[in-house]
Design an enzyme around this catalytic site. Structure first.
Site, PDB file in Angstrom:
ATOM      1  N   CYS A   1       0.805  -1.226   0.000  1.00 61.17           N
ATOM      2  CA  CYS A   1       0.000   0.000   0.000  1.00 61.17           C
ATOM      3  C   CYS A   1       0.835   1.272   0.000  1.00 61.17           C
ATOM      4  CB  CYS A   1      -0.944   0.023   1.200  1.00 61.17           C
ATOM      5  SG  CYS A   1      -2.346  -1.039   0.930  1.00 61.17           S
TER       6      CYS A   1
HETATM    7  N1  CO8 Z   1     -20.536  -9.072   6.843  1.00 49.96           N
HETATM    8  C1  CO8 Z   1     -21.092  -9.208   8.075  1.00 49.96           C
HETATM    9  N2  CO8 Z   1     -20.349  -9.427   9.194  1.00 49.96           N
HETATM   10  C2  CO8 Z   1     -19.013  -9.515   9.050  1.00 49.96           C
HETATM   11  C3  CO8 Z   1     -18.393  -9.392   7.797  1.00 49.96           C
HETATM   12  C4  CO8 Z   1     -19.199  -9.154   6.658  1.00 49.96           C
HETATM   13  N3  CO8 Z   1     -18.682  -9.021   5.434  1.00 49.96           N
HETATM   14  N4  CO8 Z   1     -17.039  -9.528   7.977  1.00 49.96           N
HETATM   15  C5  CO8 Z   1     -16.845  -9.728   9.281  1.00 49.96           C
HETATM   16  N5  CO8 Z   1     -18.036  -9.729   9.945  1.00 49.96           N
HETATM   17  C6  CO8 Z   1     -18.256  -9.937  11.378  1.00 49.96           C
HETATM   18  C7  CO8 Z   1     -17.185 -10.787  12.011  1.00 49.96           C
HETATM   19  O1  CO8 Z   1     -17.449 -12.151  11.854  1.00 49.96           O
HETATM   20  C8  CO8 Z   1     -17.228 -10.343  13.449  1.00 49.96           C
HETATM   21  O2  CO8 Z   1     -18.275 -11.017  14.101  1.00 49.96           O
HETATM   22  P1  CO8 Z   1     -18.123 -11.503  15.644  1.00 49.96           P
HETATM   23  O3  CO8 Z   1     -17.915 -10.250  16.431  1.00 49.96           O
HETATM   24  O4  CO8 Z   1     -19.411 -12.208  15.914  1.00 49.96           O
HETATM   25  O5  CO8 Z   1     -16.904 -12.377  15.652  1.00 49.96           O
HETATM   26  C9  CO8 Z   1     -17.635  -8.867  13.366  1.00 49.96           C
HETATM   27  O6  CO8 Z   1     -18.223  -8.703  12.068  1.00 49.96           O
HETATM   28  C10 CO8 Z   1     -16.461  -7.936  13.512  1.00 49.96           C
HETATM   29  O7  CO8 Z   1     -15.368  -8.386  12.662  1.00 49.96           O
HETATM   30  P2  CO8 Z   1     -13.990  -7.675  12.631  1.00 49.96           P
HETATM   31  O8  CO8 Z   1     -13.448  -7.520  14.012  1.00 49.96           O
HETATM   32  O9  CO8 Z   1     -13.103  -8.351  11.619  1.00 49.96           O
HETATM   33  O10 CO8 Z   1     -14.413  -6.252  12.020  1.00 49.96           O
HETATM   34  P3  CO8 Z   1     -13.747  -4.855  12.169  1.00 49.96           P
HETATM   35  O11 CO8 Z   1     -14.715  -3.971  12.837  1.00 49.96           O
HETATM   36  O12 CO8 Z   1     -12.338  -4.903  12.694  1.00 49.96           O
HETATM   37  O13 CO8 Z   1     -13.623  -4.392  10.619  1.00 49.96           O
HETATM   38  C11 CO8 Z   1     -12.015  -4.278   8.826  1.00 49.96           C
HETATM   39  C12 CO8 Z   1     -12.886  -5.180   9.696  1.00 49.96           C
HETATM   40  C13 CO8 Z   1     -12.927  -3.399   8.000  1.00 49.96           C
HETATM   41  C14 CO8 Z   1     -11.184  -5.147   7.935  1.00 49.96           C
HETATM   42  C15 CO8 Z   1     -11.138  -3.378   9.706  1.00 49.96           C
HETATM   43  O14 CO8 Z   1     -10.493  -4.138  10.705  1.00 49.96           O
HETATM   44  C16 CO8 Z   1     -10.060  -2.644   8.918  1.00 49.96           C
HETATM   45  O15 CO8 Z   1     -10.320  -1.958   7.965  1.00 49.96           O
HETATM   46  N6  CO8 Z   1      -8.812  -2.736   9.380  1.00 49.96           N
HETATM   47  C17 CO8 Z   1      -7.687  -2.063   8.715  1.00 49.96           C
HETATM   48  C18 CO8 Z   1      -7.258  -2.854   7.582  1.00 49.96           C
HETATM   49  C19 CO8 Z   1      -6.178  -2.216   6.772  1.00 49.96           C
HETATM   50  O16 CO8 Z   1      -5.849  -1.071   6.831  1.00 49.96           O
HETATM   51  N7  CO8 Z   1      -5.613  -3.000   5.964  1.00 49.96           N
HETATM   52  C20 CO8 Z   1      -4.642  -2.532   5.059  1.00 49.96           C
HETATM   53  C21 CO8 Z   1      -4.538  -3.551   4.036  1.00 49.96           C
HETATM   54  S1  CO8 Z   1      -4.172  -2.936   2.527  1.00 49.96           S
HETATM   55  C22 CO8 Z   1      -2.514  -3.076   2.141  1.00 49.96           C
HETATM   56  O17 CO8 Z   1      -1.623  -2.919   2.888  1.00 49.96           O
HETATM   57  C23 CO8 Z   1      -2.232  -3.442   0.735  1.00 49.96           C
HETATM   58  C24 CO8 Z   1      -2.112  -4.892   0.586  1.00 49.96           C
HETATM   59  C25 CO8 Z   1      -1.904  -5.269  -0.834  1.00 49.96           C
HETATM   60  C26 CO8 Z   1      -3.125  -5.109  -1.685  1.00 49.96           C
HETATM   61  C27 CO8 Z   1      -3.866  -6.399  -1.855  1.00 49.96           C
HETATM   62  C28 CO8 Z   1      -5.006  -6.248  -2.855  1.00 49.96           C
HETATM   63  C29 CO8 Z   1      -5.917  -7.427  -2.968  1.00 49.96           C
END
Ligand code: CO8
Length: 374
Positions: A157
């Site tokens: 990224c």
């Molecule tokens: N629908 C419904 N519920 C869901 C879904 C969904 N799609 N996904 C997860 N849930 C549920 C989970 O099961 C969980 O349920 P429970 O509490 O019962 O266990 C609940 O929702 C909460 O899950 P999370 O804790 O995972 O959710 P978050 O609130 O943490 O949100 C995010 C998830 C949005 C992913 C968030 O953590 C986030 O954005 N974090 C930062 C990520 C980030 O910055 N990443 C950077 C990566 S990019 C990068 O560096 C480039 C990589 C190379 C590119 C690759 C391209 C393909």
């Protein structure tokens, strides 16, 4: 005397297809139903867990993403496929990554008042390359009619901000006069669309930036690069094990670890303080205070993440005027996100205004570029 280096033009290639959250969730849920039917007996005897449906409200609340652009839509949304369908191109045809890079480059060069012939260094800086070699940058160099040399680099990224620093250094060192830095991000091909936790995260795009000395720049919109600062710290929390060793290791090419995977919560918690203190330290080294920065063009991964970084920096809630959001429209476009924000949200700034382009992501990697409107 040190050379004043400017960003003299930016460009974007935006794919024509949009996938809304509603379309994405409908296709994921159809896929989940098919899988659950296929493995019904395993699910019944407890040897396999049923897949749970995805949810539009969750996606928007957790990430801020409302839609994404993709190069190909049908394959992604086909619940029996769940990845894009690209027609392979022959070696005598322009590759897809080079094609979208050339389109973004054309716009950036026009903005800078340059042509491909003015460019003597091409950097293709992206989270993934379409092939091992020859370098994508060299194909792009040929496609735009540039001279000099080109090479590829990948810092996930942070590829764009790291690329801008290499461009600035090349101009200062005199090894190049006009650098084109492009970020073709075909994230749809390495996102795991079958994983509910991350299927909504990414979108395709390409951005391009022209960097040159102020003495050669003629564009009406020039941004002096006051400084760049890069940092990395190893983490497994965002990882993709796809690579040239896969077949020699007899591993399954379609295995989950051969596409993007992350511990999103950990990334959120660990990267926010790193990014805030990185920007603060960088600004301090340039005798600037975070409160006096007119605009932050931040990495576009998560709305809440950006709000927290800004809160730590300026100690108050800020809106779109200070930190514009493009994530809702484009989703996370890996390295291109902060450049899209810079491209789309700078025309209202005045001469003397200072802004920060900052990326953060896999590695971990953080890059900041402090610019001043001339
Ligand atoms: N629908 C419904 N519920 C869901 C879904 C969904 N799609 N996904 C997860 N849930 C549920 C989970 O099961 C969980 O349920 P429970 O509490 O019962 O266990 C609940 O929702 C909460 O899950 P999370 O804790 O995972 O959710 P978050 O609130 O943490 O949100 C995010 C998830 C949005 C992913 C968030 O953590 C986030 O954005 N974090 C930062 C990520 C980030 O910055 N990443 C950077 C990566 S990019 C990068 O560096 C480039 C990589 C190379 C590119 C690759 C391209 C393909």
């Amino acid at each position: 005397m040190t050379t004043t280096v400017v960003i003299s033009g930016t460009g974007i290639y935006q794919p024509e297809h949009i996938i809304t959250n509603a379309e994405l969730v409908e296709s994921y849920n159809a896929y989940a139903d098919l899988q659950n039917a296929k493995y019904a007996s395993d699910i019944a005897n407890g040897s396999r867990e049923a897949l749970t449906h995805s949810n539009v409200a969750f996606i928007e609340k957790a990430s801020g993403i409302k839609q994404r652009y993709v190069l190909e839509k049908e394959g992604v949304l086909d619940p029996t496929r769940m990845y894009p369908r690209f027609t392979p191109r022959g070696n005598d045809e322009l590759s897809l990554m080079a094609e979208i890079a050339a389109k973004a480059a054309e716009q950036a060069l026009a903005a800078a008042g340059k042509t491909g012939a003015d460019v003597d260094m091409v950097l293709c800086s992206s989270a993934n390359m379409q092939r091992a070699y020859p370098a994508m940058a060299i194909e792009i160099q040929q496609a735009i009619g540039a001279g000099g040399f080109g090479f590829d680099m990948n810092v996930a990224c942070s590829s764009a901000t790291f690329g801008i620093e290499q461009a600035v250094n090349a101009i200062k060192a005199g090894t190049a006069k006009c650098v084109l830095m492009v970020n073709p991000e075909i994230t749809s091909a390495h996102l795991e669309w079958r994983d509910r936790d991350c299927h909504f995260i990414f979108g395709d795009v390409c951005t391009a930036v022209v960097v040159e000395a102020a003495s050669t720049a003629t564009s009406v919109d020039q941004w002096e690069v006051l400084g760049t600062k890069l940092a990395t710290q190893f983490s497994n929390n965002i990882r993709n094990n796809f690579g040239f060793m896969n077949s020699a290791e007899d591993t399954e090419p379609d295995a989950r670890d051969k596409k993007f995977q992350q511990e999103g919560r950990k990334v959120f918690k660990e990267v926010v303080p790193m990014a805030a203190s990185h920007i603060e330290t960088h600004l301090a080294s340039l005798d600037r205070a975070p409160q006096n920065v007119r605009r932050y063009w931040l990495h576009q991964a998560n709305l809440g993440m950006n709000q927290l970084v800004l809160k730590k920096l300026v100690d108050r809630e800020v809106g779109n005027d200070i930190a514009p959001l493009i994530l809702d429209e484009y989703a996370n476009t890996a390295s291109a996100g902060s450049v899209i924000a810079f491209h789309a949200h700078r025309s209202d700034l005045q001469a003397g205004d200072v802004g920060v382009i900052c990326s953060f992501g896999a590695g971990y990697s953080i890059g900041s570029v402090v610019v001043k409107k001339l």
